[in-house]
Design a protein around this motif. Structure first.
Motif, PDB file in Angstrom:
ATOM      1  N   ALA A 256       0.811  -1.217   0.000  1.00  0.00           N
ATOM      2  CA  ALA A 256       0.000   0.000   0.000  1.00  0.00           C
ATOM      3  C   ALA A 256       0.847   1.271   0.000  1.00  0.00           C
ATOM      4  O   ALA A 256       0.308   2.370  -0.005  1.00  0.00           O
ATOM      5  CB  ALA A 256      -0.941  -0.006   1.211  1.00  0.00           C
ATOM      6  N   GLY A 257       2.179   1.130   0.040  1.00  0.00           N
ATOM      7  CA  GLY A 257       3.022   2.323  -0.088  1.00  0.00           C
ATOM      8  C   GLY A 257       3.792   2.740   1.156  1.00  0.00           C
ATOM      9  O   GLY A 257       4.310   3.870   1.209  1.00  0.00           O
ATOM     10  N   ALA A 258       3.911   1.878   2.165  1.00  0.00           N
ATOM     11  CA  ALA A 258       4.659   2.241   3.377  1.00  0.00           C
ATOM     12  C   ALA A 258       6.081   2.670   3.022  1.00  0.00           C
ATOM     13  O   ALA A 258       6.724   2.066   2.161  1.00  0.00           O
ATOM     14  CB  ALA A 258       4.724   1.048   4.338  1.00  0.00           C
ATOM     15  N   THR A 259       6.573   3.709   3.696  1.00  0.00           N
ATOM     16  CA  THR A 259       7.990   4.078   3.560  1.00  0.00           C
ATOM     17  C   THR A 259       8.769   3.716   4.817  1.00  0.00           C
ATOM     18  O   THR A 259       9.992   3.723   4.810  1.00  0.00           O
ATOM     19  CB  THR A 259       8.155   5.595   3.311  1.00  0.00           C
ATOM     20  OG1 THR A 259       7.628   6.308   4.445  1.00  0.00           O
ATOM     21  CG2 THR A 259       7.419   6.034   2.053  1.00  0.00           C
ATOM     22  N   ILE A 260       8.045   3.446   5.917  1.00  0.00           N
ATOM     23  CA  ILE A 260       8.663   3.020   7.171  1.00  0.00           C
ATOM     24  C   ILE A 260       7.824   1.871   7.725  1.00  0.00           C
ATOM     25  O   ILE A 260       6.596   1.993   7.797  1.00  0.00           O
ATOM     26  CB  ILE A 260       8.667   4.164   8.215  1.00  0.00           C
ATOM     27  CG1 ILE A 260       9.443   5.385   7.691  1.00  0.00           C
ATOM     28  CG2 ILE A 260       9.250   3.683   9.549  1.00  0.00           C
ATOM     29  CD1 ILE A 260       9.376   6.602   8.616  1.00  0.00           C
ATOM     30  N   VAL A 261       8.465   0.753   8.091  1.00  0.00           N
ATOM     31  CA  VAL A 261       7.758  -0.315   8.801  1.00  0.00           C
ATOM     32  C   VAL A 261       8.361  -0.429  10.201  1.00  0.00           C
ATOM     33  O   VAL A 261       9.558  -0.207  10.386  1.00  0.00           O
ATOM     34  CB  VAL A 261       7.814  -1.671   8.058  1.00  0.00           C
ATOM     35  CG1 VAL A 261       7.029  -1.602   6.752  1.00  0.00           C
ATOM     36  CG2 VAL A 261       9.254  -2.091   7.776  1.00  0.00           C
ATOM     37  N   ARG A 262       7.506  -0.735  11.183  1.00  0.00           N
ATOM     38  CA  ARG A 262       7.939  -0.787  12.594  1.00  0.00           C
ATOM     39  C   ARG A 262       7.816  -2.236  13.060  1.00  0.00           C
ATOM     40  O   ARG A 262       6.725  -2.733  13.282  1.00  0.00           O
ATOM     41  CB  ARG A 262       7.041   0.114  13.445  1.00  0.00           C
ATOM     42  CG  ARG A 262       6.860   1.539  12.889  1.00  0.00           C
ATOM     43  CD  ARG A 262       5.868   2.321  13.747  1.00  0.00           C
ATOM     44  NE  ARG A 262       4.637   1.583  13.987  1.00  0.00           N
ATOM     45  CZ  ARG A 262       3.567   1.622  13.212  1.00  0.00           C
ATOM     46  NH1 ARG A 262       3.531   2.390  12.139  1.00  0.00           N
ATOM     47  NH2 ARG A 262       2.508   0.902  13.505  1.00  0.00           N
ATOM     48  N   ILE A 263       8.964  -2.908  13.176  1.00  0.00           N
ATOM     49  CA  ILE A 263       8.920  -4.349  13.411  1.00  0.00           C
ATOM     50  C   ILE A 263       9.636  -4.731  14.705  1.00  0.00           C
ATOM     51  O   ILE A 263      10.803  -4.384  14.906  1.00  0.00           O
ATOM     52  CB  ILE A 263       9.519  -5.095  12.201  1.00  0.00           C
ATOM     53  CG1 ILE A 263       8.682  -4.734  10.965  1.00  0.00           C
ATOM     54  CG2 ILE A 263       9.533  -6.596  12.441  1.00  0.00           C
ATOM     55  CD1 ILE A 263       9.062  -5.448   9.711  1.00  0.00           C
TER      56      ILE A 263
END
Ligand SMILES: *Cc1c(COP(=O)(O)O)cnc(C)c1O
Length: 232
Positions: free
Chosen positions: A216-223
């Motif tokens: 969907a276009g995330a530029t940052i993922v928080r994992i």
């Protein structure tokens, strides 16, 4: 290399591979998504090992814990506050934080602007938007975005760079993808409305749903859990 380093490296490799695969499926470069490792489940010495492996974007959900780890971990770490921020914790966190993902009111924006300018610092921030419709979730109502961004346009020390959102807890893959798409649409619409702001960042996607967020276009993922599972 002991057992902890081995498991950490294994988890990190798996997450990086899956992240790259999700980018490939979406026709995106893997460089277009920044991985923030959320260290809230582990002690500072474990987080320190991740820094040694080259992870320099670390996130915490509680301000006090962010400060505690930021003052004990060595290296050029960029600290991300991903959880709720109360105004009475603003001064505490400002000396350490690089990106605040959870700004959801104009009072908080003003508190941050005041503390930053008093300490002669700047920081980036994202407006957290409630995209799940769950009442228990933090985040501003999408209808408030226009007002919040109008206020953000007037700030000098706090630079609003985009939006953050979380999918509903038990959402299916299709539902979370749909909620993330909606966040991107809010961003696109408001970027047009506010050409003076640079709203390039979309912080969305956690261990359970980051492939959908990247689609969907995330530029940052928080994992967090996918990196630290069976490490301690
Ligand atoms: C804990 C947390 C994460 C990471 O969650 P995982 O499911 O463990 O990957 C991401 N964002 C926020 C706001 C969090 O509180």
């Amino acid at each position: 290399m002991d057992g902890i380093d081995g498991r950490l490296r294994e988890n990190l490799t798996r997450v990086s591979d899956e992240l790259a695969a999700a980018c490939a499926r979406a026709g995106r470069s893997p460089d277009s998504v920044r991985l923030v490792a959320v260290t809230k489940y582990v002690r500072a010495d474990i987080a320190q090992r991740l820094v040694q492996m080259g992870c320099l974007d670390l996130g915490e959900s509680r301000p006090q814990e962010l400060v505690r780890k930021a003052t004990s971990i060595e290296g050029a770490v960029r600290w991300h506050l991903v959880g709720h921020l109360q105004r009475n914790k603003v001064r505490l966190v400002v000396p350490h934080v690089s990106l605040i993902h959870s700004v959801d009111s104009d009072r908080l924006m003003e508190g941050l602007e005041g503390a930053l300018s008093a300490q002669r610092r700047v920081a980036d921030a994202l407006i957290e938007v409630n995209i799940s419709g769950e009442a228990a979730k933090h985040g501003s109502d999408p209808a408030e975005l226009e007002r919040l961004l109008t206020r953000a346009s007037e700030l000098r020390s706090l630079r609003v760079r985009g939006l953050m959102g979380m999918a509903a807890l038990h959402a299916s893959e299709a539902e979370s993808r749909h909620q993330f798409e909606r966040l991107r649409q809010y961003r696109d619409r408001h970027q047009e409305r506010f050409p003076n702001l640079d709203l390039r960042e979309l912080s969305m996607g956690m261990s359970g749903d980051y492939p959908q967020a990247i689609a969907a276009g995330a530029t940052i993922v928080r994992i967090g859990s996918a990196i630290f599972e069976s490490v301690e």
